[in-house]
Scaffold this active site. Structure first.
Site, PDB file in Angstrom:
ATOM      1  N   ASP A 179       8.220  -1.922 -97.532  1.00  0.00           N
ATOM      2  CA  ASP A 179       6.844  -1.806 -97.027  1.00  0.00           C
ATOM      3  C   ASP A 179       6.018  -3.043 -97.396  1.00  0.00           C
ATOM      4  OD1 ASP A 179       4.297  -1.105 -96.328  1.00  0.00           O
ATOM      5  OD2 ASP A 179       4.260   0.773 -97.437  1.00  0.00           O
ATOM      6  N   SER A 187      -1.873   4.529 -96.689  1.00  0.00           N
ATOM      7  CA  SER A 187      -2.312   3.155 -96.438  1.00  0.00           C
ATOM      8  C   SER A 187      -3.710   2.927 -97.016  1.00  0.00           C
ATOM      9  CB  SER A 187      -2.260   2.863 -94.936  1.00  0.00           C
ATOM     10  OG  SER A 187      -2.489   1.502 -94.662  1.00  0.00           O
TER      11      SER A 187
END
Length: 664
Positions: free
Chosen positions: A498, A446
């Site tokens: 995602d 991330s």
């Protein structure tokens, strides 16, 4: 639809948003009214007790008041059900009905006070059933009043008074004039100030310094510019997301063209390379997940983690590794040891220090792969969120690198902080002194993946053989030239749909325009979209084929924005860029395109079978390119596909499958 205008200002609620809350209140009021009516009928001749006369009058007026409120609510719900999101014409009488309903709150408020006074009067000695009924009536009145006040505060738009200043068709729109320029500046500064106050309120629990204040202003400017050219209320966005999800599911269920299938068929050489990278990624994802410390370890081991950490972390802190930052009870370091399986002596440096633009990381020796691993933590605090949201672009200038370009500002500052620690504090020199033959590998998930990617670019000249694995990095990270430059040493791993891997300002602008277009084209009422959408999200089934205003229009008309779309954009407002002659729907992008770093491995869920206590999911992986992630996909898994445990599970599944194939 445009926000409802009452009391001379715009509110963050539409005229078609009263159906569901109004129907719920109507049901409560009906049950309440019937109960009070039955109570009054049964005890009609039994009000001879002390205080009974007042009770008789109270119940009689309450019955009439509830009947009036029920009539007003029925009219409010009926009018709110009319029309569509982009066609509020049939609901033009709603403000009058709403004013009537709001007026009834005054006698209800007074009657709730009288009921409370009557209940608290010690001289009243009526039947217990009647007294309890009045108590519940008073409680219900106050609960509804409190919820109404909270609802008003939620839908209050601090900018509601500013967005009503629209220029008329015949008025000259010369921005060079001092009057229009001053108006533009005032509205923009007010909007920025409101967003800044909201961000400060959300971050009230963290210590704020100059860096925070600069970040607040930058993020406020970003939000102001993004939300400035639309007149959508939150429920419109929810309806748009539901429609987009069902539209995507319908498109995915269509059979693919043969050419599209062929273009995704990888060569055997690329397949071999993919298998190697998947095995490496599965190994290094453990380090990226371990950087989260005890929250990740407890999240993945909810029943046993605390016992294990309590048993292993009570010893003294190791002296071989350099640890900075707060780690009470040694929980973070203990979790890292558990997840990675390394020993105390394998760690060169661990930093738990966390501020805005300064994120935790650790440096460790990986003897299995003969690598010095720098693992950067992802988003886990308010400071990390502020770093994520500092999404302005800035130039990345590096010596001997010709492919300089734009990068994400907040993530670049975080990478610069770690770069200085590694180089200036001699951390990497210390590591290579211990293991000079090892290679350098940088990993992160991330925010950590984005930071690791930019850090790898900064270190590339000093360590030409370095490798970087970025798991689920943010989409708006590098300009095209830098993204192409990183394909030689960075591998990005993305799972499914995602959201974060597709997050960039151009993609957010595209999503906004898609929402505007689809809600403008749908000719179903909003409450039907929301109800059917919730059913679809929870129970599944076939996507609804909502009829739209596009049906029957010719192809030339399809290239032009609908009038309904124009009405949903703040058209010709002196506040925003819509002052230009171009339609806001067709205006050029305000933000440069930024892309994912390096070569991209896209992992997709192929099939899933659920059992009573477990689920068996089969994944496939292929090399992809940045254009695949140029649009945000709406799905219930858009968040879960980003989670580190899901990424690790997918990589382990593919790695084990490859190992089984090799053994066969």
């Amino acid at each position: 639809m445009p926000g409802l205008v009452v009391f001379g200002r715009r509110w963050a609620i539409g005229s078609d948003d009263f159906v569901l809350p109004g129907a719920f209140e109507l049901f409560v009021r009906l049950v309440w009214w019937i109960g009070i009516l039955v109570l009054y009928t049964v005890h009609k001749g039994q009000f001879n007790c002390p205080g009974g006369g007042l009770l008789h009058s109270y119940l009689l007026v309450l019955i009439i008041l509830l009947a009036s409120i029920i009539c007003a609510l029925s009219a409010l719900v009926y009018v709110s059900m009319q029309g569509t999101i982009s066609n509020p014409g049939p609901r033009k009488s709603l403000p009058k009905v709403l004013y009537t309903r709001l007026l009834l709150y005054f006698p209800e408020f007074i009657w709730a006070i009288l009921g409370a006074v009557w209940v608290s009067d010690s001289s009243v000695h009526c039947e217990k059933t009647v007294i309890n009924a009045i108590i519940w009536t008073v409680i219900a009145s106050w609960v509804i009043i409190v919820f109404t006040v909270v609802g008003v505060l939620i839908v209050f738009d601090p900018l509601g008074g500013k967005k009503t200043f629209y220029l008329r068709e015949g008025v000259s729109r010369n921005l060079e004039s001092s009057q229009s320029g001053q108006l533009l500046y005032n509205v923009k500064s007010t909007a920025t100030r409101v967003w800044e106050q909201r961000i400060r309120l959300l971050c009230c629990c963290i210590v704020q310094d100059d860096d925070h204040r600069v970040a607040f202003t930058s993020i406020a400017e970003l939000f102001r510019s993004y939300f400035s050219d639309t007149d959508l209320v939150p429920s419109d966005i929810a309806a748009g997301l539901i429609l987009l999800h069902q539209e995507q599911d319908k498109m995915e269920s269509c059979p693919k063209e043969p050419e599209e299938v062929l273009c995704h068929s990888p060569s055997s050489l690329m397949t071999d390379d993919l298998d190697v990278e998947l095995e490496n990624a599965a190994h290094y994802m453990l380090f990226a997940a371990a950087a989260y410390g005890w929250p990740y370890y407890i999240y993945t081991n909810p029943f046993t983690a605390l016992c294990k950490l309590e048993g292993d972390c009570c010893g003294n802190r190791p002296t071989d590794s350099d640890i900075t930052g707060s780690d009470r009870h040694n929980f973070h370091f203990g979790s890292i040891l558990k997840i990675t399986g390394l020993q105390y002596r394998d760690f060169i440096h661990i930093s738990f220090h966390n501020k805005i633009y300064e994120i935790p990381f650790f440096v460790a020796l990986d003897h299995k792969k003969e690598a010095i691993v720098v693992a950067v933590r992802g988003t886990l605090s308010f400071e990390d969120i502020l770093t994520d949201l500092s999404a302005d672009c800035e130039d990345l200038t590096l010596e001997d690198v010709l492919e300089n370009g734009f990068v994400h500002k907040g993530i670049t500052q975080a990478a610069t902080y770690i770069y200085r620690k590694l180089i200036n504090d001699g951390i990497l020199n210390q590591a290579f002194t211990i293991a000079p033959e090892y290679k350098l590998v940088i990993v992160g998930h991330s925010l950590g993946g984005g930071t690791a990617s930019i850090l790898a670019i900064m270190l590339r000249n000093s360590f030409p053989t370095l490798k970087c694995y970025a798991f689920s990095p943010p989409g708006g990270l590098l300009s095209k030239s830098l993204a192409d430059y990183t394909k030689h040493f960075i591998v990005s791993v993305i799972v499914g749909k995602d959201l974060v891997a597709r997050l960039s300002m151009p993609n957010m602008e595209d999503l906004k325009r898609r929402i505007v277009r689809i809600v403008a084209n749908c000719n179903r009422p909003k409450y039907q979209i929301l109800l059917r959408g919730c059913w679809y999200e929870v129970f599944g089934g076939d996507p609804d084929d909502f009829p739209t205003e596009l049906d029957g229009r010719n192809e030339n008309a399809l290239s032009q924005p609908l009038l309904a779309e124009e009405s949903l954009m703040v058209h010709r407002s002196p506040s925003y860029s819509a002052l230009e002659d171009e339609s806001p729907l067709n205006s050029p992008p305000q933000y440069p395109h930024l892309y994912l770093p390096g070569k991209i491995i896209h992992i997709v869920e192929e099939s899933s079978s659920r059992r009573l206590c477990s689920s068996d999911t089969k994944y496939t992986a292929r090399w992809s390119n940045e254009t695949v992630f140029s649009s945000i996909l709406i799905s219930p898994k858009m968040i879960t596909d980003h989670m580190p445990d899901v990424v690790l599970k997918a990589l382990n599944s593919l790695s084990q499958e490859h190992g089984a194939c090799l053994s066969c």
